[in-house]
Design a protein around this motif. Structure first.
Motif, mmCIF file in Angstrom:
data_model
loop_
_atom_site.group_PDB
_atom_site.id
_atom_site.type_symbol
_atom_site.label_atom_id
_atom_site.label_comp_id
_atom_site.label_asym_id
_atom_site.label_seq_id
_atom_site.Cartn_x
_atom_site.Cartn_y
_atom_site.Cartn_z
ATOM 1 N N SER A 269 37.856 100.921 -0.647
ATOM 2 C CA SER A 269 38.613 100.474 -2.274
ATOM 3 C C SER A 269 39.452 99.478 -2.121
ATOM 4 C CB SER A 269 38.985 101.957 -2.287
ATOM 5 O OG SER A 269 38.701 103.129 -2.921
ATOM 6 N N ARG A 270 39.435 98.564 -4.373
ATOM 7 C CA ARG A 270 40.697 97.461 -3.489
ATOM 8 C C ARG A 270 41.745 98.530 -4.637
ATOM 9 N NH1 ARG A 270 37.545 92.832 -6.085
ATOM 10 N NH2 ARG A 270 36.375 94.376 -7.748
ATOM 11 N N SER A 271 42.601 97.592 -3.846
ATOM 12 C CA SER A 271 43.959 97.946 -4.943
ATOM 13 C C SER A 271 43.242 97.994 -6.553
ATOM 14 C CB SER A 271 45.330 97.434 -4.657
ATOM 15 O OG SER A 271 45.227 96.242 -4.406
ATOM 16 N N TRP A 272 44.513 97.727 -7.219
ATOM 17 C CA TRP A 272 44.333 98.116 -9.432
ATOM 18 C C TRP A 272 45.538 96.425 -8.933
ATOM 19 C CZ3 TRP A 272 41.317 97.219 -12.291
ATOM 20 C CH2 TRP A 272 42.049 97.168 -13.406
ATOM 21 N N LEU A 273 44.614 95.243 -9.399
ATOM 22 C CA LEU A 273 45.190 94.401 -9.653
ATOM 23 C C LEU A 273 47.054 94.071 -10.136
ATOM 24 C CD1 LEU A 273 44.184 91.875 -12.095
ATOM 25 C CD2 LEU A 273 43.147 94.642 -12.335
ATOM 26 N N GLY A 276 50.597 96.362 -7.872
ATOM 27 C CA GLY A 276 51.669 95.572 -6.848
ATOM 28 C C GLY A 276 51.519 95.931 -5.809
ATOM 29 N N TYR A 277 50.188 96.465 -4.913
ATOM 30 C CA TYR A 277 49.973 97.467 -3.565
ATOM 31 C C TYR A 277 48.983 96.326 -2.693
ATOM 32 C CZ TYR A 277 53.553 101.186 -5.016
ATOM 33 O OH TYR A 277 53.856 101.661 -5.242
ATOM 34 N N ASP A 278 49.268 96.254 -1.954
ATOM 35 C CA ASP A 278 47.937 95.173 -1.292
ATOM 36 C C ASP A 278 46.681 96.148 -0.948
ATOM 37 O OD1 ASP A 278 48.678 93.187 -1.182
ATOM 38 O OD2 ASP A 278 49.968 93.382 1.048
ATOM 39 N N LYS A 279 46.994 97.943 -0.728
ATOM 40 C CA LYS A 279 45.873 98.350 -0.399
ATOM 41 C C LYS A 279 45.931 99.468 -0.838
ATOM 42 C CE LYS A 279 46.387 97.171 4.536
ATOM 43 N NZ LYS A 279 46.773 97.237 6.083
ATOM 44 N N ALA A 280 44.569 99.922 -1.588
ATOM 45 C CA ALA A 280 44.405 101.096 -2.215
ATOM 46 C C ALA A 280 45.145 102.749 -1.335
ATOM 47 C CB ALA A 280 42.770 101.263 -2.280
#
Length: 405
Positions: A269-273, A276-280
């Protein structure tokens, strides 16, 4: 399915207690998990999967130790079904139904009958299927001397094409008496139809079956002595035990969905752009959803374990089961069935909120968890389970024993 069973199953000792057998079920699940999504898509008859269950020893879990069985009780069987279902809900259902049909002899039969069936089943590692669908009152049983003939059709016959023996059910001609008997699955006149094509539980072989004069001796009619049925209150435990098996694979499927989704979130999973977070895994709403779903699942698992223990007391002294004790148990089972249904549906649908759009790819197979739960939870309306609980709370009424209560 090409994965082979772990070698220590054959070279090492069999598990000796409930903890060991649950661990063995976890090993079975690990084997099934390697290609669960691919097997679900293929929808092939699960011969290899049933062979795996036999090699693991799980098929004889409830069998008497003196005849090669594990000598375990229903509390362990429910947990084993839950573990297997984490990887594959279809195989978990097959195993759970196998336990039910194996137990049917003890539920309905005379002591002589069930001791014979359990000994033979354990010695020969029989895998059970069942052509028992109470809503289809369309199998007639007729007498032919010392034999009975089963004729008709059942819409559903779970485990049919992968079973060694099949439990048949029909109504004795000219009466309202239901007759149960166990016959070899390759019996003349017994034809299984390859017509199970539903959205979920695709490997359960739950298609229709035709019975064209399937012959079995009167002596195999469970619970009948001199052609008369000998009833016991214990006979009516079929519904609560069946419903707890359902609960077991619902919770297993939900747990498997949550574990699979969590792995995906950690690794893909990718964090939402705009978050403000690098990891989901660091996003607060993702953490909240996993915490919420896990807490709900743990709660209903604890309730299921507690109700299973309550039921085990009834199994240990069948002759002492009363209408009151049976009814009180059914109310508790109805409660856990309702909660397990709701929580399993919620878990298997909400995991997509925290895995993301790419997790809907067919290759991931995350949809199978929801499809499996959604398919089987339609077996009987959960609203009627809540009604059993509500009426008991308000009026003290106990559910009347029927095919569904």
């Amino acid at each position: 399915m090409s994965t082979v069973a772990p070698s220590h199953w054959q070279t090492g000792p069999a598990p000796q207690d409930a903890k060991g057998w649950i661990a063995r079920a976890t090993e079975v699940a690990a084997v099934l998990a390697t290609d669960a999504a691919e097997r679900d898509k293929a929808g092939a008859t699960p011969h290899a999967e049933v062979r795996l269950l036999k090699e693991s020893g799980l098929v004889t879990l409830l069998g008497p130790a003196g005849h090669g069985g594990a000598g375990q009780d229903w509390t362990t069987a429910y947990r084993v079904v839950r573990e297997v279902s984490k990887a594959d809900g279809s195989i978990g259902q097959l195993l759970g139904y196998h336990y039910l049909w194996n137990w049917a002899a003890r539920l309905v039969g005379t002591r002589e009958q069930w001791e014979h069936v359990e000994a033979e089943a354990a010695r020969n590692q029989w895998f059970f299927g069942g052509a028992v669908n109470p809503r289809d009152n369309d199998v007639t049983v007729t007498e032919d001397g010392d034999d009975l003939l089963f004729t008709g059709r059942k819409t559903f016959s779970t485990g049919s094409r992968v079973s060694d023996v099949t439990v048949l059910e029909g109504v004795l001609e000219g009466t309202d008496k239901h007759v149960f008997a166990i016959v070899p699955s390759d019996s003349e006149g017994l034809t299984f139809h390859d017509d199970w094509d539903n959205i979920g539980q695709r490997l359960t072989e739950s298609g229709g079956v035709t019975l064209d004069g399937v012959r079995t001796p009167w002596s195999s009619a469970a619970g009948f002595v001199d052609k008369e049925f000998l009833p016991r209150t214990y006979n009516t435990l079929n519904v609560p035990v069946i419903q707890l098996v359902f609960v077991s694979f619902y919770l297993g499927i939900a747990a498997g969905a949550l574990e699979t989704a969590a792995t995906y979130t950690r690794t893909k999973s990718r964090s939402w752009l705009h978050g403000g977070y690098d990891k989901a895994v660091d996003e607060p709403y993702v953490i909240d959803v996993y915490g919420d779903l896990t807490a709900k699942l743990w709660a209903v698992e604890a309730l299921a374990d507690a109700v299973a223990l309550e039921g085990q007391a009834l199994h240990e002294d069948p002759d002492a089961v009363t209408e009151q004790s049976r009814g009180a148990f059914e109310v508790r089972v109805a409660a856990v069935k309702a909660r397990a249904t709701d929580v399993a549906l919620e878990v298997t649908s909400r995991i997509f909120e925290v895995t993301g759009a790419r997790a809907t790819a067919s290759a991931e197979g995350l949809d199978r968890f929801w499809r499996n739960v959604r398919t089987h939870t339609l077996h009987d309306p959960v609203a009627y389970k809540r009604r059993e609980v509500g009426r008991h709370v308000l009026t003290g009424e106990l559910p009347e024993p029927t095919w569904y209560s």
